[in-house]
Design a protein around this motif. Structure first.
Motif, mmCIF file in Angstrom:
data_model
loop_
_atom_site.group_PDB
_atom_site.id
_atom_site.type_symbol
_atom_site.label_atom_id
_atom_site.label_comp_id
_atom_site.label_asym_id
_atom_site.label_seq_id
_atom_site.Cartn_x
_atom_site.Cartn_y
_atom_site.Cartn_z
ATOM 1 N N PHE A 20 0.803 -1.151 -0.093
ATOM 2 C CA PHE A 20 -0.045 0.004 -0.058
ATOM 3 C C PHE A 20 0.734 1.297 0.031
ATOM 4 C CE2 PHE A 20 -2.269 3.317 2.600
ATOM 5 C CZ PHE A 20 -3.177 3.547 1.589
ATOM 6 N N ALA A 21 1.948 1.191 0.625
ATOM 7 C CA ALA A 21 2.852 2.587 0.833
ATOM 8 C C ALA A 21 3.561 2.594 -0.507
ATOM 9 C CB ALA A 21 3.844 2.113 1.856
ATOM 10 N N GLY A 22 3.816 1.521 -1.248
ATOM 11 C CA GLY A 22 4.366 1.786 -2.530
ATOM 12 C C GLY A 22 3.626 2.273 -3.362
ATOM 13 N N TYR A 23 2.116 1.900 -3.458
ATOM 14 C CA TYR A 23 1.153 2.535 -4.198
ATOM 15 C C TYR A 23 1.008 3.925 -4.124
ATOM 16 C CZ TYR A 23 -0.268 -2.215 -6.066
ATOM 17 O OH TYR A 23 -0.151 -3.265 -6.365
ATOM 18 N N VAL A 24 1.045 4.266 -2.615
ATOM 19 C CA VAL A 24 0.931 5.689 -2.400
ATOM 20 C C VAL A 24 1.913 6.644 -2.969
ATOM 21 C CG1 VAL A 24 0.601 7.245 -0.306
ATOM 22 C CG2 VAL A 24 -0.705 5.182 -0.328
ATOM 23 N N VAL A 25 3.217 5.931 -2.684
ATOM 24 C CA VAL A 25 4.416 6.830 -3.273
ATOM 25 C C VAL A 25 4.257 6.893 -4.733
ATOM 26 C CG1 VAL A 25 6.925 6.662 -3.317
ATOM 27 C CG2 VAL A 25 5.619 6.182 -1.252
ATOM 28 N N ALA A 26 4.059 5.994 -5.341
ATOM 29 C CA ALA A 26 3.754 6.132 -6.942
ATOM 30 C C ALA A 26 2.820 6.995 -7.446
ATOM 31 C CB ALA A 26 3.539 4.656 -7.435
ATOM 32 N N VAL A 27 1.562 6.943 -6.540
ATOM 33 C CA VAL A 27 0.694 8.162 -6.904
ATOM 34 C C VAL A 27 0.917 9.453 -6.674
ATOM 35 C CG1 VAL A 27 -1.773 8.613 -6.230
ATOM 36 C CG2 VAL A 27 -1.293 6.502 -6.677
ATOM 37 N N LEU A 28 1.503 9.794 -5.410
ATOM 38 C CA LEU A 28 2.068 11.044 -5.174
ATOM 39 C C LEU A 28 3.104 11.500 -6.063
ATOM 40 C CD1 LEU A 28 2.354 10.710 -1.259
ATOM 41 C CD2 LEU A 28 0.690 11.886 -2.560
ATOM 42 N N GLY A 29 4.078 10.510 -6.609
ATOM 43 C CA GLY A 29 5.298 10.891 -7.530
ATOM 44 C C GLY A 29 4.461 11.440 -8.614
ATOM 45 N N VAL A 30 3.436 10.459 -9.156
ATOM 46 C CA VAL A 30 2.604 10.779 -10.462
ATOM 47 C C VAL A 30 2.092 12.171 -10.295
ATOM 48 C CG1 VAL A 30 0.676 10.235 -12.067
ATOM 49 C CG2 VAL A 30 2.440 8.505 -11.264
ATOM 50 N N LEU A 31 1.170 12.377 -9.257
ATOM 51 C CA LEU A 31 0.684 13.615 -9.052
ATOM 52 C C LEU A 31 1.524 14.810 -8.924
ATOM 53 C CD1 LEU A 31 -2.171 12.638 -6.418
ATOM 54 C CD2 LEU A 31 -2.535 13.056 -9.072
ATOM 55 N N LEU A 32 2.784 14.560 -8.242
ATOM 56 C CA LEU A 32 3.791 15.696 -8.149
ATOM 57 C C LEU A 32 4.322 15.989 -9.485
ATOM 58 C CD1 LEU A 32 5.401 17.634 -6.281
ATOM 59 C CD2 LEU A 32 6.861 15.685 -6.062
ATOM 60 N N GLY A 33 4.598 14.961 -10.215
ATOM 61 C CA GLY A 33 5.213 15.191 -11.596
ATOM 62 C C GLY A 33 4.076 16.029 -12.578
ATOM 63 N N LEU A 34 2.696 15.636 -12.703
ATOM 64 C CA LEU A 34 1.960 16.350 -13.217
ATOM 65 C C LEU A 34 1.715 17.797 -12.632
ATOM 66 C CD1 LEU A 34 -1.042 13.470 -13.448
ATOM 67 C CD2 LEU A 34 0.305 14.393 -15.333
ATOM 68 N N LEU A 35 1.813 17.961 -11.333
ATOM 69 C CA LEU A 35 1.656 19.315 -10.786
ATOM 70 C C LEU A 35 2.725 20.325 -11.392
ATOM 71 C CD1 LEU A 35 0.243 21.354 -8.807
ATOM 72 C CD2 LEU A 35 1.830 20.449 -7.004
ATOM 73 N N LEU A 36 3.821 19.594 -11.372
ATOM 74 C CA LEU A 36 5.035 20.554 -11.956
ATOM 75 C C LEU A 36 4.892 20.733 -13.391
ATOM 76 C CD1 LEU A 36 8.012 18.526 -9.984
ATOM 77 C CD2 LEU A 36 7.019 21.068 -9.477
ATOM 78 N N ILE A 37 4.397 19.830 -13.914
ATOM 79 C CA ILE A 37 4.253 20.056 -15.792
ATOM 80 C C ILE A 37 3.201 21.055 -15.793
ATOM 81 C CG2 ILE A 37 3.438 19.094 -17.886
ATOM 82 C CD1 ILE A 37 4.738 16.478 -16.845
ATOM 83 N N VAL A 38 1.995 20.843 -15.013
ATOM 84 C CA VAL A 38 0.840 21.924 -15.332
ATOM 85 C C VAL A 38 1.482 23.318 -14.757
ATOM 86 C CG1 VAL A 38 -1.254 22.636 -14.413
ATOM 87 C CG2 VAL A 38 -0.621 20.300 -15.253
#
Length: 294
Positions: A20-38
């Motif tokens: 579960f922690a791995g999934y959370v970190v992956a989702v946060l990483g994806v969201l952080l990347g999208l936030l930086l792009i936007v």
């Protein structure tokens, strides 16, 4: 029959938390990347603020990693320097040994050149008869008789009875000649007697071999021995054979009616020597005819 081992993480609560922690970190990483792009397209200033915030958060991790990398590099460089220093030390030790060998060889050559120069000076100071130079091949040191072998013989003009001397002083005289080598009776032999005189006042004496490495200096006149330690003796020329003025011995101690001396020239340490012509003293002038009385 043993039950099969669990293969799904649902059987382990710790595995479930990790997944579960791995999934959370992956989702946060994806969201952080999208936030930086936007934000980089819509709000560049806000993007820079987010990047600065992330840099502040992850700077301790980066510093720790950099310290680990630098420490490993320093350890590697220190290990390499140690082994390089060891190899350099071995090379320097080899160079030092070679230099020491060359220095010893140079000292030997300098000593040999000095001896040859002294012999050359003796040869140039001689008269018409040219001395014969050669190696002193060997000398006896264990028996009571004292002989040496000279590296020249009759083919070079060596004859019996000729005196032999080195750069420092008298060695002996020739008693036997071959075609290529000759035999020398050393002055330390018990059967060798050399007429000498003391340098400082010309007092005559006899240098007699002892069969060892020493000489006895005896005065010609009976009575108290006038010689003392420190006196230097040279050949007197009396009786011929040895030319006057050749260094013979140095007195070292007084012993009753004789003085013990050591030869100035040591045959055991002598490499080169020369054979001189036999010294022939000039006959005394004939007495003039006395006037007759009337």
């Amino acid at each position: 029959m043993a039950p099969p081992s669990p293969r799904r993480p649902g059987f382990s609560r710790r595995a479930q938390y990790g997944l579960f922690a791995g999934y959370v970190v992956a989702v946060l990483g994806v969201l952080l990347g999208l936030l930086l792009i936007v934000t980089s397209r819509v709000d560049p200033a806000g993007n820079l603020a987010i990047q600065g915030f992330l840099a502040d958060i992850f700077s301790p991790v980066s510093s720790a990693g950099r310290s680990v990398v630098r420490g490993s590099q320093s350890a590697f460089e220190g290990t390499s320097a140690y082994f390089n220093a060891a190899s350099k030390n071995r090379a320097m030790a080899a160079e030092l040994a070679a230099a020491r060998t060359r220095l010893i060889r140079a000292d030997q050559e300098a000593l040999e050149n000095a001896r040859l120069k002294r012999l050359l000076g003796i040869i140039e100071a001689e008269g018409t008869a040219r001395p014969v130079a050669g190696h002193l091949i060997s000398s006896t040191g264990a028996s009571s008789r004292r002989y040496a072998t000279f590296g020249a013989g009759a083919a070079a003009g060596v004859r019996n009875g000729q005196p032999v001397r080195g750069p420092l002083g008298l060695v002996g005289r020739i008693i036997q000649t071959g075609q290529a080598v000759s035999r020398v009776l050393l002055i330390t032999d018990a059967e060798n007697i050399v007429p000498v005189k003391r340098v400082r006042d010309g007092l005559p004496g006899l240098a007699i071999g002892t069969g060892s490495d020493a000489l006895e200096i005896r005065p010609l006149m009976a009575g108290n021995d006038p010689f003392r330690p420190g006196d230097i003796f040279v050949t007197s020329g009396t009786g011929g054979i040895y030319a006057p003025g050749i260094p013979v011995a140095l007195a070292v101690r007084h012993d009753r009616d004789k003085t013990i001396a050591r030869p100035i020239e040591d045959p055991a340490r002598l490499d080169f020597a020369i054979v001189e012509s036999v010294f022939m003293p000039e006959p005394p002038p004939a007495p003039a005819d006395l006037p007759q009385k009337n």
